[in-house]
Design an enzyme around this catalytic site. Structure first.
Site, PDB file in Angstrom:
ATOM      1  N   ASP A 225       0.840  -1.187   0.000  1.00 37.14           N
ATOM      2  CA  ASP A 225       0.000   0.000   0.000  1.00 37.14           C
ATOM      3  C   ASP A 225       0.886   1.251   0.000  1.00 37.14           C
ATOM      4  OD1 ASP A 225      -2.251   1.606   0.060  1.00 37.14           O
ATOM      5  OD2 ASP A 225      -2.477   1.498   2.239  1.00 37.14           O
TER       6      ASP A 225
ATOM      7  N   HIS B 135      -2.879   0.685  11.841  1.00 39.60           N
ATOM      8  CA  HIS B 135      -2.642  -0.726  11.549  1.00 39.60           C
ATOM      9  C   HIS B 135      -1.158  -0.993  11.363  1.00 39.60           C
ATOM     10  CE1 HIS B 135      -3.876   1.622   7.924  1.00 39.60           C
ATOM     11  NE2 HIS B 135      -2.698   1.232   7.494  1.00 39.60           N
TER      12      HIS B 135
ATOM     13  N   GLN C 150      -3.154  -5.256   6.174  1.00 39.51           N
ATOM     14  CA  GLN C 150      -3.050  -4.186   7.171  1.00 39.51           C
ATOM     15  C   GLN C 150      -3.993  -4.495   8.334  1.00 39.51           C
ATOM     16  OE1 GLN C 150      -3.731  -1.496   3.846  1.00 39.51           O
ATOM     17  NE2 GLN C 150      -2.017  -0.219   4.503  1.00 39.51           N
TER      18      GLN C 150
ATOM     19  N   ARG D  13       3.582  12.361  10.484  1.00 41.67           N
ATOM     20  CA  ARG D  13       2.269  12.375   9.840  1.00 41.67           C
ATOM     21  C   ARG D  13       1.553  11.123  10.329  1.00 41.67           C
ATOM     22  NH1 ARG D  13      -0.207   9.526   5.958  1.00 41.67           N
ATOM     23  NH2 ARG D  13      -1.587  10.464   4.419  1.00 41.67           N
TER      24      ARG D  13
ATOM     25  N   ASP E  77      -0.984   8.587  10.344  1.00 38.97           N
ATOM     26  CA  ASP E  77      -1.801   8.096   9.233  1.00 38.97           C
ATOM     27  C   ASP E  77      -3.109   7.466   9.696  1.00 38.97           C
ATOM     28  OD1 ASP E  77      -1.919   7.259   6.317  1.00 38.97           O
ATOM     29  OD2 ASP E  77      -2.125   5.315   7.299  1.00 38.97           O
TER      30      ASP E  77
ATOM     31  N   GLU F 222      -3.689  12.861   9.683  1.00 37.49           N
ATOM     32  CA  GLU F 222      -4.346  12.605   8.410  1.00 37.49           C
ATOM     33  C   GLU F 222      -5.741  12.063   8.663  1.00 37.49           C
ATOM     34  OE1 GLU F 222      -5.186  10.013   4.671  1.00 37.49           O
ATOM     35  OE2 GLU F 222      -4.605   9.185   6.595  1.00 37.49           O
TER      36      GLU F 222
ATOM     37  N   HIS G 151      -0.766  12.070  -2.648  1.00 35.07           N
ATOM     38  CA  HIS G 151      -0.558  10.753  -3.246  1.00 35.07           C
ATOM     39  C   HIS G 151      -1.852   9.948  -3.317  1.00 35.07           C
ATOM     40  CE1 HIS G 151      -0.825  10.008   0.965  1.00 35.07           C
ATOM     41  NE2 HIS G 151      -0.921   8.713   0.746  1.00 35.07           N
ATOM     42  N   ASP G 152      -2.896  10.404  -2.612  1.00 32.18           N
ATOM     43  CA  ASP G 152      -4.159   9.659  -2.612  1.00 32.18           C
ATOM     44  C   ASP G 152      -5.125  10.184  -3.667  1.00 32.18           C
ATOM     45  OD1 ASP G 152      -3.710   7.647  -0.731  1.00 32.18           O
ATOM     46  OD2 ASP G 152      -4.197   8.963   0.957  1.00 32.18           O
TER      47      ASP G 152
ATOM     48  N   ARG H 127      -4.019   4.779  -7.893  1.00 29.03           N
ATOM     49  CA  ARG H 127      -3.438   5.990  -7.310  1.00 29.03           C
ATOM     50  C   ARG H 127      -2.008   6.210  -7.791  1.00 29.03           C
ATOM     51  NH1 ARG H 127      -4.332   5.023  -1.054  1.00 29.03           N
ATOM     52  NH2 ARG H 127      -3.870   2.912  -1.741  1.00 29.03           N
TER      53      ARG H 127
HETATM   54  C1  GLC Z   1     -10.094   7.184   2.483  1.00 24.56           C
HETATM   55  C2  GLC Z   1      -9.594   7.303   3.862  1.00 24.56           C
HETATM   56  C3  GLC Z   1      -8.230   7.875   3.864  1.00 24.56           C
HETATM   57  C4  GLC Z   1      -7.356   7.091   2.909  1.00 24.56           C
HETATM   58  C5  GLC Z   1      -7.933   6.990   1.550  1.00 24.56           C
HETATM   59  C6  GLC Z   1      -7.089   6.073   0.709  1.00 24.56           C
HETATM   60  O1  GLC Z   1     -10.297   8.431   1.946  1.00 24.56           O
HETATM   61  O2  GLC Z   1     -10.433   8.106   4.644  1.00 24.56           O
HETATM   62  O3  GLC Z   1      -7.711   7.830   5.135  1.00 24.56           O
HETATM   63  O4  GLC Z   1      -6.140   7.709   2.741  1.00 24.56           O
HETATM   64  O5  GLC Z   1      -9.206   6.472   1.668  1.00 24.56           O
HETATM   65  O6  GLC Z   1      -7.365   6.260  -0.656  1.00 24.56           O
HETATM   66  C1  GLC Z   2      -3.663   6.761   4.456  1.00 20.58           C
HETATM   67  C2  GLC Z   2      -2.759   6.914   3.264  1.00 20.58           C
HETATM   68  C3  GLC Z   2      -3.199   5.998   2.174  1.00 20.58           C
HETATM   69  C4  GLC Z   2      -3.265   4.592   2.688  1.00 20.58           C
HETATM   70  C5  GLC Z   2      -4.132   4.500   3.942  1.00 20.58           C
HETATM   71  C6  GLC Z   2      -3.921   3.201   4.652  1.00 20.58           C
HETATM   72  O1  GLC Z   2      -4.874   7.355   4.336  1.00 20.58           O
HETATM   73  O2  GLC Z   2      -2.710   8.242   2.850  1.00 20.58           O
HETATM   74  O3  GLC Z   2      -2.340   6.109   1.075  1.00 20.58           O
HETATM   75  O4  GLC Z   2      -3.806   3.775   1.704  1.00 20.58           O
HETATM   76  O5  GLC Z   2      -3.812   5.468   4.880  1.00 20.58           O
HETATM   77  O6  GLC Z   2      -2.700   3.207   5.351  1.00 20.58           O
END
Ligand code: GLC
Ligand code: GLC
Length: 642
Positions: free
Chosen positions: A139, A182, A250, A280, A282, A324, A394-395, A519
């Site tokens: 991931d 996780h 995860q 950060r 997560d 985040e 990045h998302d 992504r």
């Molecule tokens: C959702 C989650 C975010 C995560 C994203 C991954 O928006 O809320 O935490 O980064 O999915 O694409």
């Molecule tokens: C966060 C990250 C995302 C990831 C998710 C799970 O939201 O930004 O890229 O997939 O968490 O860790």
């Protein structure tokens, strides 16, 4: 609490036996300063457990041990940040986000690019996940198997220390990811749990049968419905269902177990002692589970984050926390501290609403929804905290616009969200954008969007069509967006490559570990070839780079943009223009942004009424002429007037 404070401090100072008198004193002062902030949330979370007191003492010992292991240069930095607590709120803060391997091969590779970062104006870099990930699909590194080791592809923990020190010398702070929700299923805790170890099974959410999972599943959402449907996974060898919100690999941590809290605090301070200045955190929204809810943004999440922050304030005060949480406005605000958590929770949080509204207004050429959402849901400032402002990360982009907000303007929420997805995938007639769909969920109608900043702004299609006018519009959209995030209030976070207008990259499709996750389309490798033309105004990359670096330089010179100065959203009286006022003791600044390809007039008297006397634009460093009593805004104009 007072007796517990004294006994905890005793334990801590015992641990600091070998430390200098001044180090012991400093620890003593900081422990007393923040003890209540540690105690109060932990009492809410774990006060009912018989071992509560033992947990507090264990924590005190760990905090002291971490402080004892902190190097002198970092202790000096702690002092500097204690003396200048607004360091990350100042207009000279500029963030830049990248994957180490995609930027310049590895950790040490960053050292060869310091001039590049400095030239752009960067003072904060976020290295995308760089701790030891599980093998294969991880991931993007968010599936961590060892928090105390660097991904060997990038180097070692010793390299991390070298690199953070070199960057600190240049005035650049390093942020890294700490995944709180996780671990990878290959983490040693998970491996032990899977092998039947009770202690470590209690680190996760493991169930013998479907009874509990079925109850939770009724109210849970799905994050990756396409490639990771469901929130629980069955492991035949362990004969357990395990909570796996994101991907199967995860495993969600169980934060109702104080052992998890102790371990993570240890890890966080260990990373801070390698010179990391920001973590950060997560996926924090998901950290607390409650049946009958979506298990996101539960109040206990804020207690956990409050306690983590207090731990840093005691043992690594130079560390700031970025949270985040990609959630709706009402749920987002608390991550920057409200009520009992005011000034004590996150220092930074992503302003995902601003990001979504930027793209929504760009597509519709209408700013009324943006003005409403920005103007009605958010406070004008925070205490000891601010936004991370960004256009892309990045998302994917989740079209987080509520039915209620859309409805207030006579729009249908679900149709607007699906319009935005169509528009940015490039399907909608007349769309300038090119992107891709992500995680379509037929059950909810939800569909998210991928794509790089430049491609979503229209650069990819314009270049392909060889249409000079469309290229120019795309460049202006990119610059208007960056002028917005540089002035709105917060730390602008630039995503690597956006400063050169890098477009979508389809090469991930050839990699079996990445191809299922689109992504990667907007996570291209840095194009250093293209970066060579960054000062050449005849190139597209030159125009974008010089525009962005100039915006950042002007930000640094504009004191009104300090994050402590309130941001008040204004209605400029003409649709297509987004406006705000930064209220400052030295005079207000009005930001104006034209989201359309047309000239738009804003009343001079209205601007003046918002505290603008000279009509001096800090961005262009010129006085704005107002013939006919209007400020005439060219297509995609941006102005910072005082
Ligand atoms: C959702 C989650 C975010 C995560 C994203 C991954 O928006 O809320 O935490 O980064 O999915 O694409
Ligand atoms: C966060 C990250 C995302 C990831 C998710 C799970 O939201 O930004 O890229 O997939 O968490 O860790």
């Amino acid at each position: 609490m007072q007796t517990l404070l004294e006994s905890a401090l005793d334990v801590a100072l015992g641990e600091l036996g070998g430390a200098s008198k001044s180090d012991r004193n400093t620890f003593d002062l900081r422990f007393r300063r923040s003890f209540a902030d540690l105690y109060a949330p932990l009492q809410v979370l774990y006060g009912h457990l018989p071992e509560f007191e033992a947990v507090m003492l264990a924590l005190a010992r760990r905090l002291a041990a971490a402080w004892a292991n902190r190097g002198d240069a970092l202790k000096l930095n702690d002092l500097r940040r204690d003396l200048e607590p607004d360091w990350f709120l100042r207009p000279d803060m500029v963030g830049y986000v990248f994957y180490l391997d995609r930027f310049n091969a590895d950790l040490k590779g960053v050292l060869d690019k310091l001039d590049y970062l400095e030239d752009l104006g960067v003072t904060y870099v976020h290295f995308m996940p760089c701790l030891m990930p599980r093998p294969g699909d991880s991931d993007g590194g968010y599936s961590v198997m060892d928090y105390r080791q660097i991904d060997p592809r990038f180097g070692t923990m010793a390299d991390m220390e070298t690199v953070t020190a070199a960057l600190r010398e240049r005035g650049i702070s390093v942020c890294i990811d700490l995944v709180l929700n996780h671990t990878a299923k290959e983490h040693e805790w998970a491996k032990k749990a899977r092998a039947g170890d009770r202690k470590h099974q209690a680190f996760y959410w493991m169930f013998d049968d479907r009874t509990q999972p079925d109850i939770y599943e009724r109210s849970l959402l799905e994050i990756f419905p396409e490639h990771a449907p469901g929130n629980f996974t069955w492991y035949e060898d362990a004969q357990k269902w395990v909570w796996t919100t994101f991907n199967e690999h995860q495993w969600d941590l169980n934060w109702s177990n104080p052992e998890v809290m102790l371990e993570i605090i240890d890890i966080m301070l260990f990373l801070a002692n390698q010179g990391v200045e920001a973590v950060r955190l997560d996926a924090v929204a998901f950290m607390w589970k409650r049946p009958g809810t979506q298990c996101q943004n539960e109040p206990e999440v804020h207690q956990i984050l409050h306690a983590l922050r207090a731990a840093s304030r005691i043992a690594a005060p130079a560390l700031i926390h970025k949270e985040e949480a990609i959630v709706s406005p009402k749920q987002l605000i608390p991550y920057l501290g409200v009520g009992e958590h005011t000034g004590k929770e996150g220092n930074l949080a992503y302003h995902n609403s601003l990001m979504v509204q930027f793209w929504s207004a760009l597509a519709t050429r209408s700013t009324s929804l943006m003005t409403r959402v920005m103007g009605t849901h958010f406070p004008s400032r925070f205490v000891n905290a601010t936004w991370g402002t960004y256009l892309r990360c990045h998302d994917d982009i989740g079209w987080a616009i509520t039915d209620e907000d859309a409805g207030a303007l006579g729009m249908d929420g679900s149709r607007h969200r699906s319009f935005l997805a169509d528009f940015y995938e490039g399907h909608f007639p007349g769309s300038f954008a090119r992107g891709g769909a992500f995680q379509s969920n037929p059950a909810t109608g939800d569909r998210r969007t991928n794509g790089s900043c430049a491609s979503l702004c229209g650069l990819e299609t314009a270049l392909e069509a060889g249409d000079a006018n469309a290229v120019s519009n795309a460049i202006q959209r990119i610059l208007m967006g960056h002028a917005l995030i540089a002035s709105f209030g917060g730390v602008p976070l630039l995503y690597m490559g956006d400063e050169l207008g890098m477009t979508n990259d389809q090469s991930y499709l050839a990699d079996p570990h990445l191809s299922h996750d689109s992504r990667w389309m907007h996570r291209p490798k840095m194009d250093w070839e293209r970066a060579q033309h960054r000062h050449d105004q005849t190139t597209v990359e030159g125009q974008i780079y010089s525009g962005i670096s100039r915006i950042l330089a002007r930000r640094k010179a504009t004191l009104q943009l300090h994050a402590d100065n309130p941001t008040e959203i204004l209605d400029a009286g003409i649709d297509g223009v987004f406006a705000f006022r930064r209220v400052s003791p030295t005079g207000n600044l009005v930001g104006l942004f034209n989201f359309t390809e047309n000239w738009l007039p804003v009343s001079r008297a209205w601007v003046a009424a918002n505290g603008v006397a000279e009509f001096w634009d800090h961005l262009s460093e010129a006085k704005v002429e107002t013939p006919g009593d209007v400020v005439a805004l060219p297509p995609y104009a941006r102005a910072w007037m005082s």
